[in-house]
Scaffold this active site. Structure first.
Site, PDB file in Angstrom:
ATOM      1  N   HIS A 158       0.871  -1.342   0.059  1.00 52.32           N
ATOM      2  CA  HIS A 158      -0.171  -0.110   0.071  1.00 52.32           C
ATOM      3  C   HIS A 158       1.071   1.335  -0.094  1.00 52.32           C
ATOM      4  O   HIS A 158       0.876   1.879  -1.106  1.00 52.32           O
ATOM      5  CB  HIS A 158      -1.128  -0.042   1.110  1.00 52.32           C
ATOM      6  CG  HIS A 158      -1.857  -1.015   1.040  1.00 52.32           C
ATOM      7  ND1 HIS A 158      -2.908  -1.278  -0.199  1.00 52.32           N
ATOM      8  CD2 HIS A 158      -2.536  -2.213   2.180  1.00 52.32           C
ATOM      9  CE1 HIS A 158      -3.583  -2.376   0.302  1.00 52.32           C
ATOM     10  NE2 HIS A 158      -3.397  -2.870   1.306  1.00 52.32           N
TER      11      HIS A 158
ATOM     12  N   ASP B 167      -5.464  -8.221  -3.499  1.00 56.21           N
ATOM     13  CA  ASP B 167      -5.812  -7.993  -2.261  1.00 56.21           C
ATOM     14  C   ASP B 167      -6.997  -8.560  -1.728  1.00 56.21           C
ATOM     15  O   ASP B 167      -7.058  -9.529  -1.473  1.00 56.21           O
ATOM     16  CB  ASP B 167      -5.511  -6.425  -2.060  1.00 56.21           C
ATOM     17  CG  ASP B 167      -5.560  -6.099  -0.593  1.00 56.21           C
ATOM     18  OD1 ASP B 167      -5.531  -6.937   0.411  1.00 56.21           O
ATOM     19  OD2 ASP B 167      -5.404  -4.625  -0.078  1.00 56.21           O
TER      20      ASP B 167
HETATM   21 ZN   LIG Z   1      -3.707  -6.863   2.344  1.00 55.39          ZN
END
Ligand SMILES: [Zn+2]
Length: 478
Positions: free
Chosen positions: A293, A344
């Site tokens: 991220h 994800d």
């Molecule tokens: Zn994750």
């Protein structure tokens, strides 16, 4: 050994026509004979070569398969199921409560079927390997699995059935917030002590070296992950990271960092430092680390990650779905940062879509076009696919990401006769893939020299249709 004659292929040196590739029985490319043409045209028949008896001709456009550097397989069961109001002010944090409720209903059989379905979907959209960031460890808060961990085995079985490359990342999860706050009851199944975590990883690596795990497939690797700085106290993280490095100096190590602004503020309150600063302070980052991220990173923090040669993995679809914010891709690229992608939360399982939105975020912010192309590679589709594949290979620690000698034969074949490819010069194929719906032209998929998808079909399709529906209905019934 097998020999393939590829009509058109994207090699490290660029687009080439009529490429002969030799692949060993272990699925590794051992020779490439490229007769590169300067301006190849799709649909133009390359000059004939003397045919050998074992040469398989591959019509279409062959590109490297994409490593998926960040996945939580069980969350596939949640995709599309949290798109209604959960609270008066929905956010990542209200979504997370719904995700915990799902996590606590998943057992080994549910996980095996959901992960198999997901991995087959990944193959069909162009992901040929996946790093599974796995923190479901216990059957219930009080119990341990005796002997082998059935939830870990479920992921390995799913990857084996699907035929996808797997980097398995057992994930350390010990606290609910900065400062070592104890886990909440709904997080109890994620708990692992550092000793047990290290022992289990060491056992897997030992088994891999003896040929026990993934034997015969050659596509499974064990790495490790720290869930986040709020889930692992810094002293535990440091101790475990050094022990992992001693076990395997090139082990892939992943960590979620700075996905949410609330997380950044909580870290500052508890430690006086921002999470990425805290991580950089430890001087642990190397090229084997993947920072997941980094949505709320400062310019200096991005510079620090790039200078350590670590990768950043973004999942634009999940970050959009959860309202996380924008990763500053243009700035990270300017610092020569290495960016890769992952699915994800599985709200989208499609590498072309991840990369398209990486570019579109920049266009919307800067009100310009073709922001992420470079002087050296003017086609933004080619630039993004090429770099994400190479950086993804680095992040998952597997020899994939390019069609080159010594790399695994993980590739996709795009159907050059698909309408989305009509009239395209070969060097525009990846632009079509990202920006004109040509992800639907992915026809065949190879992993480690084995065709796992042929004519858009996978061998497990029929069986999965029934078993996945059964498991999803069971989960929906609670
Ligand atoms: Zn994750």
């Amino acid at each position: 050994m097998a020999i393939y004659r590829l009509q058109t292929a994207y090699l490290p040196q660029g687009w080439s026509c009529d490429v002969r590739v030799t692949v060993s029985t272990e699925g590794i490319i051992t020779a490439i004979d490229a007769n590169a043409a300067a301006e190849p045209q799709l649909g133009v028949e390359p000059p004939p070569r003397s045919p050998g008896t074992a040469i398989e001709r591959v019509d279409g456009i062959v590109i490297p398969g994409m490593p998926n550097a960040h996945s939580h397989a069980f969350q596939r069961a949640m995709a599309g199921n949290a798109e209604y109001r959960l609270s008066a002010r929905d956010s990542f944090w209200s979504w997370r409560q719904a995700m915990y409720a799902l996590a606590n209903r998943i057992g080994p059989e549910e996980l095996r079927v959901v992960a198999t379905q997901l991995f087959v979907e990944m193959l069909k959209t162009g992901y040929t390997s996946v790093a599974e960031f796995h923190y479901l460890h216990r059957p219930s808060s009080a119990a341990h699995y005796a002997g082998a961990n059935l939830l870990w085995e479920a992921i390995g079985d799913a990857a084996d059935t699907a035929g996808i490359g797997l980097t398995f990342l057992p994930t350390l999860y010990q606290s609910s917030d900065f400062g070592g706050a104890p886990l909440k009851p709904e997080q109890a199944r994620f708990a692992l002590q550092t000793d047990a975590f290290l022992r289990a990883i060491e056992e897997r690596i030992g088994a891999e070296r003896r040929g026990g795990v993934g034997a015969g497939v050659g596509v499974i690797r064990t790495g490790a992950a720290f869930h986040s700085l709020r889930a692992v106290p810094l002293d535990q993280l440091r101790e475990a990271a050094l022990a992992l490095r001693a076990m395997d100096s090139s082990m892939p190590v992943h960590i979620h960092v700075a996905e949410q602004s609330l997380e950044v503020r909580a870290c500052e309150r508890a430690t006086g430092r921002r999470p990425i600063e805290l991580l950089l302070d430890q001087a642990l980052l190397t090229q084997h680390w993947c920072v997941v991220h980094a949505t709320h990173a400062t310019a200096e923090e991005l510079q620090g990650i790039a200078a350590a040669n670590a990768t950043v993995c973004v999942s634009t679809s999940t970050e959009a779905n959860l309202g996380d914010g924008f990763f500053d891709t243009a700035r990270f690229f300017k610092a020569n940062g290495r960016l890769c992608i992952g699915s994800d939360s599985q709200s989208t399982v499609n590498p072309a879509e991840e990369l398209r939105w990486l570019e579109y975020q920049q266009r919307l912010r800067k009100r310009r076009r073709v922001v992420l192309a470079t002087k050296g590679e003017s086609h933004v589709g080619t630039r993004l696919w090429r770099d994400a594949a190479v950086n993804g290979a680095q992040a998952i620690g597997q020899p994939v990401g390019t069609i080159a000698i010594g790399r695994r034969a993980d590739w996709l074949v795009l159907d050059a006769s698909h309408p989305a490819m009509a009239g395209a010069a070969a060097d525009a194929a990846l632009d079509r893939l990202l920006f004109a719906g040509a992800d639907k032209s992915i026809r065949d998929v190879m992993v480690a020299g084995r065709w796992v998808v042929k004519d858009r079909k996978h061998g497990a399709d029929d069986q999965l249709r029934e078993s996945f529906a059964r498991i999803m209905n069971g989960l929906a019934a609670g």
